[in-house]
Design an enzyme around this catalytic site. Structure first.
Site, PDB file in Angstrom:
ATOM      1  N   LYS A  76       0.854  -1.190   0.000  1.00 26.53           N
ATOM      2  CA  LYS A  76       0.000   0.000   0.000  1.00 26.53           C
ATOM      3  C   LYS A  76       0.890   1.240   0.000  1.00 26.53           C
ATOM      4  CE  LYS A  76      -3.845   1.881   2.824  1.00 26.53           C
ATOM      5  NZ  LYS A  76      -4.717   1.570   3.990  1.00 26.53           N
ATOM      6  N   SER A 151      -9.785   1.749   3.223  1.00 24.42           N
ATOM      7  CA  SER A 151      -8.920   2.586   2.430  1.00 24.42           C
ATOM      8  C   SER A 151      -7.929   1.824   1.549  1.00 24.42           C
ATOM      9  CB  SER A 151      -8.124   3.507   3.360  1.00 24.42           C
ATOM     10  OG  SER A 151      -7.218   2.759   4.148  1.00 24.42           O
ATOM     11  N   SER A 175      -9.957  -1.029   7.095  1.00 20.70           N
ATOM     12  CA  SER A 175      -9.378  -0.698   5.786  1.00 20.70           C
ATOM     13  C   SER A 175      -8.760  -1.870   5.030  1.00 20.70           C
ATOM     14  CB  SER A 175      -8.309   0.386   5.943  1.00 20.70           C
ATOM     15  OG  SER A 175      -8.922   1.642   6.070  1.00 20.70           O
TER      16      SER A 175
END
Lengths: 485, 97
Positions: A76, A151, A175
């Site tokens: 990420k 997210s 997330s």
């Protein structure tokens, strides 16, 4: 090249020289290019990934390859990798290059994983649909009109679209698990303190935890075992021994479990009837398998999301104070003095949702409101953690849906922040209590989109969680049910 | 309303953020909605409950106080938006006249 379903079957082909790491990297880089419209990646690391592939191929020939040899994994855009850019998908950090690697990246590389690129996410991991990213929304690979969740939307999409074998994401309130639910992948948030946060861009430091997206539970076990454990760079990480998650993945086979569920979760007013029906169906099936499944009371349904928002925005407002336009990151060209350098750089560099959260966080920490909001939320957090732990005195797991519904349309919820915050209704409890939780792809809606079922267990019981998860997926994944029928 | 424009301006100053007049209106509405939402906290009985601050039960282990160095000056300057060969540059802090 054929699609691979697990790291172990890639490694079989690597050992027999049917495929090389160099070929794997080329294959996945091509796929990423082909599917650029999903917007899963902010950047691919072509040069370092190819170089690492050559190294790992040589190690395989010498018989010296690590346990993750051949694993093509994405990270990420908030996880540091030395000499590579990262931005938390914010204009604030555009062009920023990390001087060091996070502990998780160090450990992946040491075991010969290959990091293929960094994935798009909500700005500073604040969001539940990956629509607050400076680089634009991530599209769900299963239906490009829908969000991939957030997210860690890019991470989820990268695995679901087979652009890599696995992904690292971060989970502050759901997330990892919510995007895993939306994309039909396995998403694990480990216990708070199980995995080092050194080199993870901080959002809510007492909540954030790095975890995995994978196509199956075995790979989650293998990767988590590698990245977990004590680390001198993170004082909040546990020194507890990491259990052999992968080798003992069958430790719970044929064992009868005690499982709790909360009526207020399963019958929540926001839940989609199909998600409810499938959750109840799985509860019934678990009972038929001989597990004890009981309804248990949970008193804090209305408080968990508010508690989560007060505490995480407070922590975020403090964590994001470091972005001042001076030492690194974006600096406004409209500033005239030092003060306006801070103010204009921050106001121009941060997006709307991030500013909104900094404002709320500053408010709840400000004189006169501190006790009413911040201290109050910390007290409620203790109540939530204690009552969650009490459940585990009598039960091994808590089962619930991961999200109240399947992936929603792009732009559908952008303007309703409260509705967006309620996305996290089933996931925040694990972050408030600091316990591990996993989303397993066990449901499909009439819109043909997947949804997940979540299992939570007590702190540091990842081994048991992963083992039972594997049993559950083997028995109840819709493909295996179809096969049986 | 709990939060008015004046409060928004005060919190913005504390946050080192600035907003246009339209944004101020929007953020006032946003903040009030969020505060209404988190007001549900008050319904929990926390009489005698201690705030939960540290998540880890283990006591933190202190490392040895050794000088190990960190990054070089060049590395420290690498990501600075404005710099010369030795320093990060900032606008003038004190004006002579």
């Amino acid at each position: 090249m054929k699609g691979f379903t697990s790291l172990k079957n890639i490694q079989k082909d690597l050992q027999s020289y049917t495929v090389t790491c160099v070929e794997l990297v080329e294959h996945y880089l091509d796929r990423i290019k082909d599917q650029k419209d999903i917007n899963a990646f902010v950047e691919t690391f072509d040069v370092s990934a190819s170089a690492q592939a050559v190294l790992v191929d040589a190690k395989i020939k010498e018989g010296k390859a690590g346990v993750l040899a051949g694993l093509i994994i994405s990270i990420k855009d908030n996880i540091c990798y030395e000499g590579h850019k990262l931005s938390a998908s914010s204009k604030m950090l555009e062009g920023f290059e990390s001087l060091y690697s996070s502990t998780v990246v160090e450990r992946l590389l040491k075991e010969d994983a290959i990091i293929i690129g960094r994935t798009n996410c909500d700005e500073f991991a604040m969001g539940s649909s990956n629509e607050t990213s400076f680089y634009g929304p991530v599209k769900n690979p299963l239906d490009k009109n829908k969000v991939a969740g957030g997210s860690s939307g890019g991470a989820a999409a990268s695995v679901a679209a087979d652009l890599c074998m696995a992904a690292l994401g971060s989970d502050t309130g759901g997330s990892i698990r919510q995007p895993a639910s939306f994309t039909g992948t396995v998403g694990l948030k480990p216990t708070y303190g199980r995995v080092s946060r050194h080199g993870l861009i901080a959002f809510g430091s007492s909540f954030d935890q790095i975890g995995t997206f994978t196509k199956n539970v075995d790979d989650a076990a293998l990767i988590t075992e590698v990245i977990a454990g004590k680390d001198e760079f993170d004082s909040t990480v546990s020194r507890k021994e990491v259990e052999p998650y992968f080798e003992e993945i069958d430790s719970q086979k044929d064992k009868k479990q005690r499982i709790a569920y909360f009526d207020c979760y399963v019958n929540h007013k926001a839940i989609d009837p199909e998600v409810r029906k499938r959750t109840i169906e799985i509860i019934e099936k678990l009972r038929l398998e001989g597990h004890q499944v009981d309804e248990v009371k949970f008193d804090y349904l209305d408080q968990i999301v508010p508690t989560y928002y007060v505490l995480t925005t407070a922590e975020a407002s403090s964590n994001l104070a470091r972005y001042d336009g001076i030492h690194f990151g974006y600096r406004s060209t409209n500033a005239t003095d030092l003060e306006s350098t801070y103010v204009k750089s921050r106001s121009e560099g941060f997006g709307r949702e991030v500013k909104r959260r900094i404002m709320l966080g500053t408010y709840v920490l400000s004189a006169g409101y501190y006790d009413a909001y911040y201290t109050k939320a910390q007290k409620v957090r203790r109540l939530v953690r204690d009552c969650t732990n009490e459940v585990f005195e009598n039960y091994d797991f808590i089962i619930s849906p991961t999200s109240p519904h399947t992936a929603f349309d792009l732009n559908a919820q952008k303007d309703d922040q409260i509705k967006m915050y309620l996305e996290d209704i089933y996931t925040v409890q694990a972050n408030l209590a600091g316990i591990p939780a996993i989303s397993l792809p066990l449901g499909i809606g009439s819109d043909k989109m997947p949804f997940g079922i979540q299992l939570m267990t007590s702190a540091f019981n990842e081994k048991k969680l992963l083992s039972f998860s594997k049993q559950v997926v083997n028995k109840f994944a819709l493909t295996s049910e179809l096969e049986k029928a | 309303m709990a939060v008015d424009i004046k409060t928004v301006e005060r919190i913005a100053t504390l946050s080192k953020l600035e907003f246009s007049e339209t944004e101020k209106q929007e953020i006032t509405v946003d903040m009030n909605r969020m505060l209404d939402f988190v007001a549900q906290l008050s319904t929990a009985d926390t009489e005698g409950v201690k705030p939960l601050i540290y998540m880890l039960e283990e006591e933190a282990e202190l490392r040895k106080d050794e000088v190990i160095g960190s990054i070089t000056q060049q590395d420290a300057l690498k990501n600075a938006p404005e710099k010369d060969s030795d320093f990060i540059k900032v606008p003038k802090v004190i004006n002579k006249d």
